[in-house]
Design an enzyme around this catalytic site. Structure first.
Site, PDB file in Angstrom:
ATOM      1  N   ARG A   1     -33.734 -11.103  33.887  1.00 57.53           N
ATOM      2  CA  ARG A   1     -33.184 -11.432  32.578  1.00 57.53           C
ATOM      3  C   ARG A   1     -34.324 -11.628  31.590  1.00 57.53           C
ATOM      4  NH1 ARG A   1     -28.316 -15.124  31.027  1.00 57.53           N
ATOM      5  NH2 ARG A   1     -27.632 -14.515  33.072  1.00 57.53           N
TER       6      ARG A   1
ATOM      7  N   THR B   1     -34.138 -12.153  24.918  1.00 57.44           N
ATOM      8  CA  THR B   1     -32.815 -11.594  24.568  1.00 57.44           C
ATOM      9  C   THR B   1     -31.725 -12.043  25.548  1.00 57.44           C
ATOM     10  OG1 THR B   1     -33.110  -9.649  25.965  1.00 57.44           O
ATOM     11  CG2 THR B   1     -33.956  -9.506  23.706  1.00 57.44           C
TER      12      THR B   1
ATOM     13  N   ASP C   1     -27.152 -21.388  44.642  1.00 56.31           N
ATOM     14  CA  ASP C   1     -27.888 -20.142  44.399  1.00 56.31           C
ATOM     15  C   ASP C   1     -27.879 -19.304  45.676  1.00 56.31           C
ATOM     16  OD1 ASP C   1     -30.202 -18.274  44.362  1.00 56.31           O
ATOM     17  OD2 ASP C   1     -30.453 -19.111  42.366  1.00 56.31           O
TER      18      ASP C   1
ATOM     19  N   ASP D   1     -31.402 -18.146  46.990  1.00 57.81           N
ATOM     20  CA  ASP D   1     -32.172 -19.242  47.588  1.00 57.81           C
ATOM     21  C   ASP D   1     -31.598 -19.648  48.935  1.00 57.81           C
ATOM     22  OD1 ASP D   1     -33.993 -19.341  45.552  1.00 57.81           O
ATOM     23  OD2 ASP D   1     -33.101 -21.069  44.534  1.00 57.81           O
TER      24      ASP D   1
END
Ligand code: URA
Length: 209
Positions: free
Chosen positions: A104, A108, A200, A203
């Protein structure tokens, strides 16, 4: 409009409960994700076409069925998508596996591709894009767009857990893509984690934090 299919098979739901549990350690988490992925692959391939062949049994010729139609391609989105690949390959070992890596952009917040490698005959394959946690849907929608630009025509999206926000985003951008999930959860929290979700996924699969 694309459809959403939620697999309510008791084995899938039972295993998903243990996957969600924060006390489940990395080894067991990984094994359970693989098992659920195999069970989901069994369900997702229900509509695969068959054709008839004749084989000789030790007793007599038998008219039997084998898979016909297009071959499969799996496209896990790195890195959590990797955790579902082996389970699916256990059932469909002939599937080819492409990979797509996105990060990401911190400014933006849009997904940017850093890696993409697809099977050479991508146009001819039924593709299953794998994103275990369909949260905002930004990565999945971007990955599907990139796969289409690389020639992908027939695409399904497979997730462990989907949020309503992610479903809306993917179907808003790709109404030809059906979504398959083991659960659709309530919502996203302020950090875009799925609630209640499982934390997550990357993870928990790889023992990082
Ligand atoms: N990615 C994850 O691994 N978990 C979430 O809840 C959302 C995105």
């Amino acid at each position: 409009m694309g459809n959403v299919y939620v697999f309510d098979h008791p084995l899938i739901q039972h295993k998903l409960t243990h996957i969600r549990d924060k006390r489940t350690g990395t080894k067991e988490f990984r094994e359970l994700v693989e098992e659920v992925s195999a069970l989901m692959a069994y369900e997702i391939t229900r509509d695969m076409p068959l054709r008839e062949v004749t084989v000789e049994t030790p007793v007599a010729p038998a008219r039997c069925k084998v898979l016909a139609g297009k071959k499969l391609g799996l496209v896990p989105i790195l890195r959590a998508g990797l955790g579902m690949v082996d389970g699916i390959l256990r059932l469909i070992p002939a599937a080819k596996v492409g990979h797509i890596g996105l990060y990401r952009d911190p400014e933006t917040l849009e997904p940017v591709k850093y890696y993409a490698k697809m099977p050479s005959d991508i146009e001819e394959r039924d593709l299953i894009v794998i994103d275990p946690m369909l949260a905002t849907g930004g990565s999945a929608a971007a990955a599907i767009q990139m796969i289409k630009e690389m020639g992908g025509r027939s695409i399904k999206l497979m997730c462990l857990i989907a949020a309503p926000e992610g479903i809306k985003r993917v179907h808003g951008e790709h109404d030809d893509v059906d979504i398959y999930a083991a659960a659709v959860d309530e919502r996203l929290n302020e950090k875009s984690y799925i609630v209640p979700g499982l934390g997550d996924a990357g993870d928990r699969l790889f023992g990082t934090r």
